[in-house]
Design a protein around this motif. Structure first.
Motif, mmCIF file in Angstrom:
data_model
loop_
_atom_site.group_PDB
_atom_site.id
_atom_site.type_symbol
_atom_site.label_atom_id
_atom_site.label_comp_id
_atom_site.label_asym_id
_atom_site.label_seq_id
_atom_site.Cartn_x
_atom_site.Cartn_y
_atom_site.Cartn_z
ATOM 1 N N ASN A 39 0.816 -1.220 0.000
ATOM 2 C CA ASN A 39 0.000 0.000 0.000
ATOM 3 C C ASN A 39 0.853 1.276 0.000
ATOM 4 O OD1 ASN A 39 -2.475 -1.365 0.063
ATOM 5 N ND2 ASN A 39 -2.311 -1.654 2.283
ATOM 6 N N GLY A 40 2.141 1.124 -0.306
ATOM 7 C CA GLY A 40 3.021 2.277 -0.314
ATOM 8 C C GLY A 40 3.129 2.921 -1.679
ATOM 9 N N THR A 41 4.176 3.678 -1.872
ATOM 10 C CA THR A 41 4.416 4.387 -3.128
ATOM 11 C C THR A 41 4.666 3.382 -4.255
ATOM 12 O OG1 THR A 41 5.404 6.181 -1.868
ATOM 13 C CG2 THR A 41 5.830 6.147 -4.229
ATOM 14 N N GLU A 42 4.075 3.658 -5.414
ATOM 15 C CA GLU A 42 4.236 2.771 -6.584
ATOM 16 C C GLU A 42 4.536 3.612 -7.811
ATOM 17 O OE1 GLU A 42 1.559 -0.206 -9.388
ATOM 18 O OE2 GLU A 42 0.986 0.153 -7.285
ATOM 19 N N VAL A 43 5.701 3.378 -8.399
ATOM 20 C CA VAL A 43 6.115 4.081 -9.607
ATOM 21 C C VAL A 43 6.461 3.026 -10.666
ATOM 22 C CG1 VAL A 43 7.710 5.744 -10.628
ATOM 23 C CG2 VAL A 43 7.069 5.945 -8.223
ATOM 24 N N GLY A 44 5.862 3.137 -11.819
ATOM 25 C CA GLY A 44 6.201 2.220 -12.909
ATOM 26 C C GLY A 44 5.229 1.084 -13.111
ATOM 27 N N GLY A 45 4.358 0.833 -12.171
ATOM 28 C CA GLY A 45 3.331 -0.179 -12.380
ATOM 29 C C GLY A 45 3.784 -1.614 -12.243
ATOM 30 N N LEU A 46 4.934 -1.881 -11.585
ATOM 31 C CA LEU A 46 5.360 -3.261 -11.383
ATOM 32 C C LEU A 46 4.406 -3.974 -10.438
ATOM 33 C CD1 LEU A 46 8.068 -1.941 -12.445
ATOM 34 C CD2 LEU A 46 9.248 -3.701 -11.121
ATOM 35 N N PRO A 128 17.936 7.001 -15.127
ATOM 36 C CA PRO A 128 18.085 5.552 -15.326
ATOM 37 C C PRO A 128 17.090 4.723 -14.505
ATOM 38 C CG PRO A 128 19.911 6.432 -14.047
ATOM 39 C CD PRO A 128 19.155 7.593 -14.593
ATOM 40 N N LEU A 129 16.701 5.236 -13.301
ATOM 41 C CA LEU A 129 15.702 4.512 -12.520
ATOM 42 C C LEU A 129 14.373 4.478 -13.265
ATOM 43 C CD1 LEU A 129 14.682 3.152 -9.928
ATOM 44 C CD2 LEU A 129 14.234 5.448 -9.008
ATOM 45 N N ALA A 130 13.974 5.598 -13.854
ATOM 46 C CA ALA A 130 12.720 5.645 -14.598
ATOM 47 C C ALA A 130 12.784 4.740 -15.831
ATOM 48 C CB ALA A 130 12.407 7.087 -15.001
ATOM 49 N N VAL A 131 13.930 4.726 -16.505
ATOM 50 C CA VAL A 131 14.087 3.864 -17.679
ATOM 51 C C VAL A 131 13.989 2.399 -17.285
ATOM 52 C CG1 VAL A 131 15.685 3.134 -19.481
ATOM 53 C CG2 VAL A 131 15.417 5.564 -18.966
ATOM 54 N N ALA A 132 14.656 2.029 -16.174
ATOM 55 C CA ALA A 132 14.620 0.638 -15.718
ATOM 56 C C ALA A 132 13.211 0.233 -15.309
ATOM 57 C CB ALA A 132 15.582 0.452 -14.560
ATOM 58 N N GLU A 144 3.722 9.565 -16.369
ATOM 59 C CA GLU A 144 3.663 9.135 -14.974
ATOM 60 C C GLU A 144 4.980 9.402 -14.255
ATOM 61 O OE1 GLU A 144 3.201 5.063 -12.280
ATOM 62 O OE2 GLU A 144 2.635 5.055 -14.408
ATOM 63 N N PHE A 145 6.070 9.127 -14.945
ATOM 64 C CA PHE A 145 7.390 9.348 -14.330
ATOM 65 C C PHE A 145 7.668 10.852 -14.161
ATOM 66 C CE2 PHE A 145 7.611 5.251 -16.512
ATOM 67 C CZ PHE A 145 8.046 4.439 -15.476
ATOM 68 N N VAL A 146 7.215 11.637 -15.150
ATOM 69 C CA VAL A 146 7.397 13.089 -15.045
ATOM 70 C C VAL A 146 6.567 13.641 -13.888
ATOM 71 C CG1 VAL A 146 7.045 15.300 -16.203
ATOM 72 C CG2 VAL A 146 7.922 13.339 -17.495
ATOM 73 N N THR A 147 5.349 13.137 -13.754
ATOM 74 C CA THR A 147 4.483 13.604 -12.667
ATOM 75 C C THR A 147 5.096 13.274 -11.305
ATOM 76 O OG1 THR A 147 2.525 13.317 -14.040
ATOM 77 C CG2 THR A 147 2.182 13.444 -11.654
ATOM 78 N N TYR A 149 8.250 12.843 -10.653
ATOM 79 C CA TYR A 149 9.426 13.704 -10.462
ATOM 80 C C TYR A 149 9.011 15.098 -9.993
ATOM 81 C CZ TYR A 149 13.484 16.576 -11.542
ATOM 82 O OH TYR A 149 14.541 17.460 -11.463
ATOM 83 N N LEU A 150 7.972 15.642 -10.597
ATOM 84 C CA LEU A 150 7.515 16.982 -10.195
ATOM 85 C C LEU A 150 6.985 16.971 -8.766
ATOM 86 C CD1 LEU A 150 5.703 18.149 -13.460
ATOM 87 C CD2 LEU A 150 7.966 18.815 -12.629
ATOM 88 N N ALA A 151 6.351 15.861 -8.373
ATOM 89 C CA ALA A 151 5.804 15.785 -7.015
ATOM 90 C C ALA A 151 6.925 15.798 -5.976
ATOM 91 C CB ALA A 151 4.952 14.525 -6.869
ATOM 92 N N VAL A 152 7.965 14.989 -6.205
ATOM 93 C CA VAL A 152 9.062 14.971 -5.228
ATOM 94 C C VAL A 152 9.887 16.252 -5.320
ATOM 95 C CG1 VAL A 152 9.155 12.456 -5.101
ATOM 96 C CG2 VAL A 152 10.510 13.650 -6.827
ATOM 97 N N ALA A 153 9.967 16.861 -6.521
ATOM 98 C CA ALA A 153 10.662 18.144 -6.638
ATOM 99 C C ALA A 153 9.942 19.221 -5.839
ATOM 100 C CB ALA A 153 10.777 18.554 -8.108
ATOM 101 N N LEU A 154 8.602 19.105 -5.764
ATOM 102 C CA LEU A 154 7.842 20.056 -4.959
ATOM 103 C C LEU A 154 8.232 19.957 -3.489
ATOM 104 C CD1 LEU A 154 5.561 22.143 -4.721
ATOM 105 C CD2 LEU A 154 3.959 20.233 -4.470
ATOM 106 N N ALA A 155 8.485 18.727 -3.015
ATOM 107 C CA ALA A 155 8.920 18.549 -1.632
ATOM 108 C C ALA A 155 10.235 19.282 -1.390
ATOM 109 C CB ALA A 155 9.058 17.067 -1.306
#
Length: 395
Positions: A39-46, A128-132, A144-147, A149-155
């Motif tokens: 139920n945590g953070t999910e990036v990339g849909g694995l 490279p993390l987003a590509v992998a 999705e990856f850009v979104t 990135y912008l979210a964590v950049a906001l932090a």
């Protein structure tokens, strides 16, 4: 038993790493709870995987370094980012992923050096993390990856804003402290000017007069006695001023050096004006003193300001109109004190140190602070007149 009111004080005495550790421990416990897995953070849909030993390592890397987020923000961010990469590449999707924006916010807020370099390195490492993740996953769109990135950049941006706000507040407090120090230095300078100038001027005038009294031993003795009395008065007033600057001054050093006898107040009241007038008379000035009304029980700083106005005016009379007829009028009203000191211009300039103009300027500042009126003018027929209206403190 520890007083509950002291708990916050004891907590803030702990090292900052100890105070930051509970947040990391809380996230770690939440990450290992079976009900919250996946139920945590999910990036990339694995697809979500069960937590194994490597997953435990990823959780520890993301959570426990939060204890370092203020002491060593760069190290904290590096460890959390590494744990986050392991977490996402293996599909654990731990609640510990929440630590990444916390670490970014802390780095933006507390990192002192290499801030731009750190931001560039993180941005470059994300590519490279987003590509992998894109290759290993079901092929999520790049948006999705850009979104993310912008979210964590906001932090990071929020942390940078917090850092700027904290610096601005520190600068404001520094200016306030400096203004307070400057005001205190000015106040001390005015007090020293009022005390030293009056007494030294009187002593110089009395000493000059003594030079011409060698043929009259009785009058010479009186003049020298007046010089001695004035010197002792100056020492006493200076000791009072030092007591105000340092309450421990003059205590425990024998008799005659402290102010513990209570014989005199540290702040000269209007009641001591008669002593001031008598001292000026002994210096050869003809002074007519009139006091009208009854002093109020409490007038705040008005008493001291009135005293200083009379003191400075009599000092100028000795300097610039020595021997002239001088009048001093002090009128006590219900809510204010009125002072008027003037000379008739019949005297002469005394052989005394020249003035700097600070005395009258300082008096005007004192009276203005209390909301009163002050004026110092020359009379048409010679001499001068000083007037002041000094409001008392409201009861």
């Amino acid at each position: 038993m520890i007083d509950r009111r002291r708990v916050p004080e004891l907590w803030h005495r702990l090292d900052v790493t100890v105070r930051d550790l509970p947040l990391g421990v809380l996230l770690l416990v939440a990450s290992l709870m079976p009900g919250l897995r996946g139920n945590g953070t999910e990036v990339g849909g694995l697809p979500t995987q069960s937590v194994d030993t490597l997953g435990g390592v990823a959780a520890v890397l993301q959570c426990l370094p939060l204890a370092l987020r203020r002491r060593w923000p760069a190290l904290c961010l590096a460890l959390v980012s590494l744990g986050f990469a392991v977490d996402q590449l293996n599909g654990y999707h731990l609640v510990a992923g929440t630590a990444l924006p916390i670490a970014l916010l802390s780095a933006g807020s507390y990192l002192e050096r290499y801030r731009r370099v750190t931001l560039l390195v993180l941005s470059a490492a994300y590519v490279p993390l987003a590509v992998a993740l894109h290759r290993r996953g079901p092929g999520e769109p790049p948006e999705e990856f850009v979104t993310f990135y912008l979210a964590v950049a906001l932090a990071w941006g929020v942390g940078a804003w917090m850092r700027s706000a904290r610096a601005a507040e520190a600068e404001r407090r520094g200016r306030v402290a400096e203004d307070a120090r400057s005001a205190e230095r000015s106040r001390i300078a005015r007090e020293l000017h009022d005390v030293v100038t009056h007494h030294v001027t009187a002593m110089v005038v009395q000493a000059e007069a003594a030079r011409y009294l060698t043929a009259a031993p009785e009058r010479l003795d009186q003049s020298l006695t007046a010089v001695s009395d004035t010197g002792r008065r100056a020492i006493t007033d200076l000791r009072h001023l030092l007591d105000l600057l340092n309450p421990d001054h003059g205590t425990g050093h024998g008799t005659g050096h402290g102010t513990g006898d209570g014989a005199e107040d540290r702040t000269p009241p209007v009641g001591r004006l008669l002593t001031l007038v008598e001292q000026t008379r002994r210096a050869g000035q003809s002074v007519e003193f009139t006091e009208e009304g009854t002093p109020a029980a409490s007038t705040g700083s008005a008493d001291l300001v009135a005293y200083r106005v009379v003191q400075e005016a009599l000092t100028n009379a000795l300097k610039y109109d020595h021997g002239s007829r001088t009048s001093v009028l002090v009128r006590h009203g219900e809510r204010e004190i009125t002072v008027e000191v003037g000379t008739d211009g019949s005297g002469s300039r005394a052989a005394s140190p020249g003035g700097s103009g600070r005395g009258l300027a300082g008096l005007r500042e004192r009276v203005d602070v209390l909301g009163g009126d002050f004026s110092a003018d020359r009379r048409a027929g010679g001499g001068f007149v000083v007037r002041a209206r000094i409001p008392g403190s409201p009861s």
